[in-house]
Write a protein that holds these residues in place. Structure first.
Motif, PDB file in Angstrom:
ATOM      1  N   ILE A 243       0.723  -1.038   0.024  1.00 40.61           N
ATOM      2  CA  ILE A 243      -0.051   0.017  -0.114  1.00 40.61           C
ATOM      3  C   ILE A 243       0.813   1.110   0.004  1.00 40.61           C
ATOM      4  O   ILE A 243       0.593   2.313  -0.659  1.00 40.61           O
ATOM      5  CB  ILE A 243      -0.903  -0.038   1.145  1.00 40.61           C
ATOM      6  N   GLN A 244       1.931   1.047   0.886  1.00 44.35           N
ATOM      7  CA  GLN A 244       2.790   2.466   1.088  1.00 44.35           C
ATOM      8  C   GLN A 244       3.463   2.680  -0.192  1.00 44.35           C
ATOM      9  O   GLN A 244       3.814   3.885  -0.714  1.00 44.35           O
ATOM     10  CB  GLN A 244       3.687   2.094   2.281  1.00 44.35           C
ATOM     11  N   PHE A 245       4.355   1.743  -0.723  1.00 44.23           N
ATOM     12  CA  PHE A 245       5.141   1.891  -1.824  1.00 44.23           C
ATOM     13  C   PHE A 245       4.613   1.713  -3.598  1.00 44.23           C
ATOM     14  O   PHE A 245       5.393   1.468  -4.477  1.00 44.23           O
ATOM     15  CB  PHE A 245       6.482   1.095  -1.617  1.00 44.23           C
ATOM     16  N   SER A 246       3.379   1.455  -3.606  1.00 44.18           N
ATOM     17  CA  SER A 246       2.780   0.841  -4.662  1.00 44.18           C
ATOM     18  C   SER A 246       2.968   2.404  -5.721  1.00 44.18           C
ATOM     19  O   SER A 246       2.890   3.356  -5.180  1.00 44.18           O
ATOM     20  CB  SER A 246       1.366   0.660  -4.936  1.00 44.18           C
ATOM     21  N   PRO A 247       3.182   2.258  -6.810  1.00 45.54           N
ATOM     22  CA  PRO A 247       2.920   1.035  -7.868  1.00 45.54           C
ATOM     23  C   PRO A 247       4.172   0.132  -7.729  1.00 45.54           C
ATOM     24  O   PRO A 247       4.262  -0.745  -8.566  1.00 45.54           O
ATOM     25  CB  PRO A 247       2.610   1.643  -9.133  1.00 45.54           C
ATOM     26  N   GLY A 248       5.399   0.735  -7.203  1.00 47.41           N
ATOM     27  CA  GLY A 248       6.616  -0.118  -7.100  1.00 47.41           C
ATOM     28  C   GLY A 248       6.301  -1.384  -6.063  1.00 47.41           C
ATOM     29  O   GLY A 248       5.962  -1.214  -5.296  1.00 47.41           O
TER      30      GLY A 248
END
Length: 373
Positions: A243-248
């Protein structure tokens, strides 16, 4: 007759499980109080070294528990505030993902809009409040049991002497051995769980994952549940990273690999070396114990399942009649090492016997030669 005894034993076991389920509100605080007393046994021993009487020992133990409770309450309050902030920061992203999920599942948004979300939240809030009240009452009952256990402890030896007579010394030795081994096991398990939680917290904090401290505490608690607990503890931090680092997906992948490495290293390498194979329990028995105690006592039973089956193994090891049960409960590695040790002991005994016989023959030969001269 053997079949009849087996059926009676099975019926007795079912009856005991039924009673434990029905009276769980009384038995769970009792068992937790005994576990707390075993974990805090070093504190009790320190009070005895300082020549504290029973009441001063009780005050010392409850002071330690009170300090731990205050720290835990402050930590939970801080985590609730941090969770609210994280939810506010990522709520739009979650709503967007929820809409995409509905689209993939071909569910029209109108069906969800007409759903009574407020009613669900209200019912869940009432359930949480009732759960808090129930837990509070169980905590009070746990502390009451703990206090009476400590008050009863000084008279335990006298009761055993009066009850068992000539066998009192043997019974006291068995109980002392069981208590010491259980205390060491629970203390070691708590330290290992603490080390696992701290490692998870440090890794997540280094990777800048939100709620790192909360995930560390969750890992500490779930580490008492074998295999299943470590898997469950790994999922929430990975989801938070997604959730925090999306889309990566690079950092979530690093989080997954790091947490898995911690669980595998501590669970499969460090824990057997520290705890030892003497208390090793078969994985099948652990799984069955997890299912059984989870069914009887729910989440508390799942958390206590491994310590309970380990305690049963310790008790069976210290009672000669029940040694066969301890062997069946034990893991394959412990049995192989026990057999190897027995074989080595037998080999050493045979070598000693041969050496003794050789020395005896040598001395006998010298005596015979002296007599001939």
């Amino acid at each position: 007759m053997k079949m009849l005894l087996g059926l009676m034993g099975l019926l007795s076991a079912v009856t005991i499980c039924f009673v434990l389920n029905i009276a769980s509100s009384m038995f769970i605080p009792l068992v937790i109080a005994w576990f707390i007393l075993q974990i805090l046994r070093p504190v009790v021993q320190a009070g005895k070294i300082l020549r504290f009487n029973t009441w001063l020992n009780i005050i010392l133990v409850f002071s330690v528990l009170s300090i731990a409770g205050i720290i835990g309450f402050k930590f939970v309050a801080a985590q609730v505030i941090e969770f609210a902030n994280v939810y506010a920061a990522y709520s739009d992203k979650l709503i967007e993902w929820f809409a995409k999920l509905l689209d993939v599942m071909s569910i029209p948004p109108e069906a969800v809009k007409n759903f009574d979300w407020f009613g669900i939240l209200r019912s869940q809030a009432s359930n949480i409040s009732s759960l808090i009240i129930t837990l509070s009452s169980k905590f009070v009952l746990t502390f009451v049991f703990l206090m009476f256990m400590m008050l009863e402890a000084p008279y335990l030896d006298e009761k055993i002497d009066a009850a068992f007579g000539r066998n009192a010394k043997r019974v006291k030795n068995i109980l002392s051995s069981i208590s010491e081994q259980v205390s060491q096991y629970l203390g070691t398990l708590a330290l290992i769980s603490l080390a696992t939680g701290v490692c998870v917290w440090l890794v997540l904090m280094f990777l800048e994952v939100k709620l790192a401290a909360g995930w560390g505490v969750l890992t500490f608690l779930l580490n008492f549940i074998p295999t299943v607990g470590s898997i469950i503890a790994t999922v929430p931090p990975v989801v938070m990273a997604i959730i925090q680092f999306s889309p990566g997906l690079f950092k979530p992948f690093i989080v997954l690999v790091s947490l898995t490495a911690i669980q595998v290293t501590i669970g499969n390498i460090i824990t057997p070396k520290v705890v030892g194979d003497r208390l090793g329990v078969s994985p099948v028995v652990i799984l069955l114990s997890l299912l059984l105690w989870g069914m009887i006592w729910g989440i508390p039973g799942a958390l206590l399942s491994t310590p309970i089956v380990s305690i049963i193994k310790i008790v069976c090891e210290n009672i000669p009649v029940l040694n066969s049960i301890a062997v069946l409960i034990g893991s394959g590695d412990s049995i192989r090492k026990h057999n190897a040790k027995t074989a080595n002991d037998n080999t050493i005994s045979e070598v000693k016997t041969k050496i003794t016989d050789t020395v005896r023959r040598f001395h006998a030969g010298r005596k015979n030669r002296g007599k001939k001269k």
